[in-house]
Design a protein around this motif. Structure first.
Motif, PDB file in Angstrom:
ATOM      1  N   THR A   1       0.819  -1.212   0.000  1.00 33.45           N
ATOM      2  CA  THR A   1       0.000   0.000   0.000  1.00 33.45           C
ATOM      3  C   THR A   1       0.853   1.262   0.000  1.00 33.45           C
ATOM      4  N   HIS A   2       1.942   1.247   0.783  1.00 34.44           N
ATOM      5  CA  HIS A   2       2.732   2.467   0.978  1.00 34.44           C
ATOM      6  C   HIS A   2       4.003   2.536   0.128  1.00 34.44           C
ATOM      7  N   GLY A   3       4.420   1.425  -0.448  1.00 39.21           N
ATOM      8  CA  GLY A   3       5.621   1.431  -1.280  1.00 39.21           C
ATOM      9  C   GLY A   3       6.866   1.070  -0.511  1.00 39.21           C
ATOM     10  N   GLU A   4       7.197   1.835   0.525  1.00 42.23           N
ATOM     11  CA  GLU A   4       8.300   1.474   1.413  1.00 42.23           C
ATOM     12  C   GLU A   4       8.055   2.098   2.781  1.00 42.23           C
ATOM     13  N   LEU A   5       8.470   1.370   3.796  1.00 41.85           N
ATOM     14  CA  LEU A   5       8.260   1.818   5.171  1.00 41.85           C
ATOM     15  C   LEU A   5       9.437   1.384   6.032  1.00 41.85           C
ATOM     16  N   SER A   6       9.707   2.152   7.060  1.00 37.58           N
ATOM     17  CA  SER A   6      10.655   1.716   8.078  1.00 37.58           C
ATOM     18  C   SER A   6       9.902   0.842   9.069  1.00 37.58           C
ATOM     19  N   GLY A   7      10.639   0.132   9.906  1.00 36.17           N
ATOM     20  CA  GLY A   7       9.985  -0.679  10.926  1.00 36.17           C
ATOM     21  C   GLY A   7       9.134   0.169  11.836  1.00 36.17           C
TER      22      GLY A   7
ATOM     23  N   SER B   1       8.834  -9.974  11.684  1.00 33.16           N
ATOM     24  CA  SER B   1       8.040 -10.255  10.478  1.00 33.16           C
ATOM     25  C   SER B   1       8.688  -9.648   9.244  1.00 33.16           C
ATOM     26  N   LEU B   2       9.229  -8.442   9.371  1.00 31.34           N
ATOM     27  CA  LEU B   2       9.917  -7.805   8.247  1.00 31.34           C
ATOM     28  C   LEU B   2      11.137  -8.630   7.828  1.00 31.34           C
ATOM     29  N   SER B   3      11.866  -9.125   8.810  1.00 33.92           N
ATOM     30  CA  SER B   3      13.022  -9.973   8.523  1.00 33.92           C
ATOM     31  C   SER B   3      12.584 -11.241   7.801  1.00 33.92           C
ATOM     32  N   ALA B   4      11.461 -11.805   8.242  1.00 32.66           N
ATOM     33  CA  ALA B   4      10.936 -13.025   7.607  1.00 32.66           C
ATOM     34  C   ALA B   4      10.490 -12.744   6.179  1.00 32.66           C
ATOM     35  N   LEU B   5       9.887 -11.580   5.935  1.00 34.56           N
ATOM     36  CA  LEU B   5       9.452 -11.226   4.576  1.00 34.56           C
ATOM     37  C   LEU B   5      10.644 -11.132   3.633  1.00 34.56           C
ATOM     38  N   VAL B   6      11.743 -10.597   4.125  1.00 29.72           N
ATOM     39  CA  VAL B   6      12.964 -10.530   3.315  1.00 29.72           C
ATOM     40  C   VAL B   6      13.467 -11.943   3.023  1.00 29.72           C
ATOM     41  N   ASP B   7      13.508 -12.799   4.042  1.00 28.37           N
ATOM     42  CA  ASP B   7      13.982 -14.176   3.882  1.00 28.37           C
ATOM     43  C   ASP B   7      13.110 -14.960   2.904  1.00 28.37           C
TER      44      ASP B   7
ATOM     45  N   TYR C   1      12.310  -6.351   0.142  1.00 23.84           N
ATOM     46  CA  TYR C   1      13.733  -6.028   0.080  1.00 23.84           C
ATOM     47  C   TYR C   1      14.071  -5.065   1.214  1.00 23.84           C
ATOM     48  N   LEU C   2      15.270  -5.219   1.746  1.00 22.27           N
ATOM     49  CA  LEU C   2      15.771  -4.285   2.762  1.00 22.27           C
ATOM     50  C   LEU C   2      16.535  -3.163   2.059  1.00 22.27           C
TER      51      LEU C   2
ATOM     52  N   PRO D   1       8.284  -3.670  -0.818  1.00 20.30           N
ATOM     53  CA  PRO D   1       7.736  -4.983  -1.175  1.00 20.30           C
ATOM     54  C   PRO D   1       8.188  -5.459  -2.548  1.00 20.30           C
ATOM     55  N   VAL D   2       8.355  -6.741  -2.692  1.00 17.10           N
ATOM     56  CA  VAL D   2       8.474  -7.361  -4.010  1.00 17.10           C
ATOM     57  C   VAL D   2       7.055  -7.364  -4.583  1.00 17.10           C
ATOM     58  N   ASP D   3       6.900  -6.966  -5.854  1.00 20.17           N
ATOM     59  CA  ASP D   3       5.534  -6.896  -6.396  1.00 20.17           C
ATOM     60  C   ASP D   3       4.868  -8.281  -6.359  1.00 20.17           C
ATOM     61  N   VAL D   4       3.561  -8.274  -6.252  1.00 19.06           N
ATOM     62  CA  VAL D   4       2.812  -9.512  -6.019  1.00 19.06           C
ATOM     63  C   VAL D   4       3.055 -10.544  -7.108  1.00 19.06           C
ATOM     64  N   GLU D   5       3.009 -10.122  -8.379  1.00 20.34           N
ATOM     65  CA  GLU D   5       3.189 -11.074  -9.473  1.00 20.34           C
ATOM     66  C   GLU D   5       4.538 -11.790  -9.377  1.00 20.34           C
ATOM     67  N   THR D   6       5.584 -11.030  -9.069  1.00 21.60           N
ATOM     68  CA  THR D   6       6.925 -11.621  -8.951  1.00 21.60           C
ATOM     69  C   THR D   6       7.011 -12.557  -7.760  1.00 21.60           C
ATOM     70  N   PHE D   7       6.468 -12.126  -6.614  1.00 25.84           N
ATOM     71  CA  PHE D   7       6.509 -12.961  -5.416  1.00 25.84           C
ATOM     72  C   PHE D   7       5.776 -14.277  -5.642  1.00 25.84           C
ATOM     73  N   VAL D   8       4.574 -14.207  -6.237  1.00 25.82           N
ATOM     74  CA  VAL D   8       3.788 -15.429  -6.493  1.00 25.82           C
ATOM     75  C   VAL D   8       4.531 -16.347  -7.458  1.00 25.82           C
ATOM     76  N   ALA D   9       5.046 -15.785  -8.552  1.00 22.95           N
ATOM     77  CA  ALA D   9       5.744 -16.603  -9.553  1.00 22.95           C
ATOM     78  C   ALA D   9       6.993 -17.251  -8.971  1.00 22.95           C
ATOM     79  N   ASN D  10       7.763 -16.481  -8.215  1.00 24.50           N
ATOM     80  CA  ASN D  10       8.989 -17.023  -7.615  1.00 24.50           C
ATOM     81  C   ASN D  10       8.684 -18.137  -6.623  1.00 24.50           C
ATOM     82  N   THR D  11       7.641 -17.925  -5.816  1.00 23.81           N
ATOM     83  CA  THR D  11       7.269 -18.937  -4.820  1.00 23.81           C
ATOM     84  C   THR D  11       6.772 -20.206  -5.492  1.00 23.81           C
ATOM     85  N   MET D  12       5.982 -20.052  -6.551  1.00 21.24           N
ATOM     86  CA  MET D  12       5.464 -21.226  -7.270  1.00 21.24           C
ATOM     87  C   MET D  12       6.602 -22.005  -7.923  1.00 21.24           C
TER      88      MET D  12
END
Length: 235
Positions: free
Chosen positions: A27-33, A50-56, A61-62, A72-83
């Motif tokens: 939603t915000h693009g980038e945020l600090s903890g 949780s932020l550390s886990a999202l990076v892992d 991205y940090l 955030p990694v964009d949704v399409e990329t995250f879904v494709a990479n995970t699949m």
């Protein structure tokens, strides 16, 4: 819709907390903890873990700086990479799985529409020679791709339903047939290769229950019942 988004992310390895924070990053693009803590009200320790886990997990991205931020990694990329990762892991699991000693012929209860649908698809696509299936047309339409595939492969299909969902079925396979009958909504009966049966309810809920079995007596009883039904419909 937001709840569905959060829930579905669990299938891609994110906890509900991680999924909620991932949604904030999207939603915000980038945020600090610190900013995530302010936006969500989640405790500082939980946010940073949780932020550390999202990076892992490849969902964020940090961005290192005077104040570290996360994007955030964009949704399409995250879904494709995970699949892609899951497909590779799935192949490794199949390749290294212990050898199966035998197939159960007992009575197995399958609970939940998703698990029942998965089993039905497995049974249909595993048909060697013939399939008998009795269900309302709404249920049959769910499995139309699988039914069409085995019909085109020359497998015999005998369908009993309130409406024909596979027009020209006999043109795909001369031994296949459709028999119009009133079916109790949400109920399904099927037999594959005179070896296995599945019977029960499929309304689309988590409490749907079907019985699956390879017990010879049950297979024989159900097969005779369906044959008798077909004979009555032909008279």
């Amino acid at each position: 819709m937001q709840n569905d988004f959060i829930e579905n992310l669990s299938a891609f390895g994110l906890t509900r907390l991680e999924a909620s924070i991932y949604s904030e990053l999207l939603t915000h693009g980038e945020l600090s903890g610190y900013e995530v803590v302010k936006e969500t009200g989640i405790s500082r320790s939980n946010v940073y873990s949780s932020l550390s886990a999202l990076v892992d997990k490849g969902a964020a991205y940090l961005i290192e700086g005077e104040t570290n931020k996360y994007t955030p990694v964009d949704v399409e990329t995250f879904v494709a990479n995970t699949m892609n990762l899951m497909q590779k892991k799935g192949q490794q699991i199949i390749a290294n799985a212990p050898e199966k000693l035998g197939t159960s012929t007992g009575y197995i209860s399958i609970i939940g529409s998703r698990h029942i649908e998965d089993k039905i698809r497995q049974m249909i696509l595993g048909v060697a020679n013939r399939l008998y299936i009795m269900a309302d047309s709404e249920i049959l339409e769910t499995f139309l791709p699988e039914l069409t595939a085995i019909a085109e492969d020359g497998k015999k299909i005998v369908i009993l339903s309130d409406k024909e969902v596979m027009p020209l079925l006999s043109d795909k396979n001369k031994e296949s047939s459709f028999h119009k009958t009133q079916c109790e909504k949400g109920q399904i009966r099927m037999i594959t290769d005179s070896n296995y049966v599945l019977t029960g309810e499929l309304f689309g809920g988590q409490h749907d229950t079907c019985l699956y079995s390879g017990q010879e007596n049950l297979v024989k009883v159900m097969k005779e019942a369906l044959k008798d039904k077909i004979i009555l419909l032909g008279n």
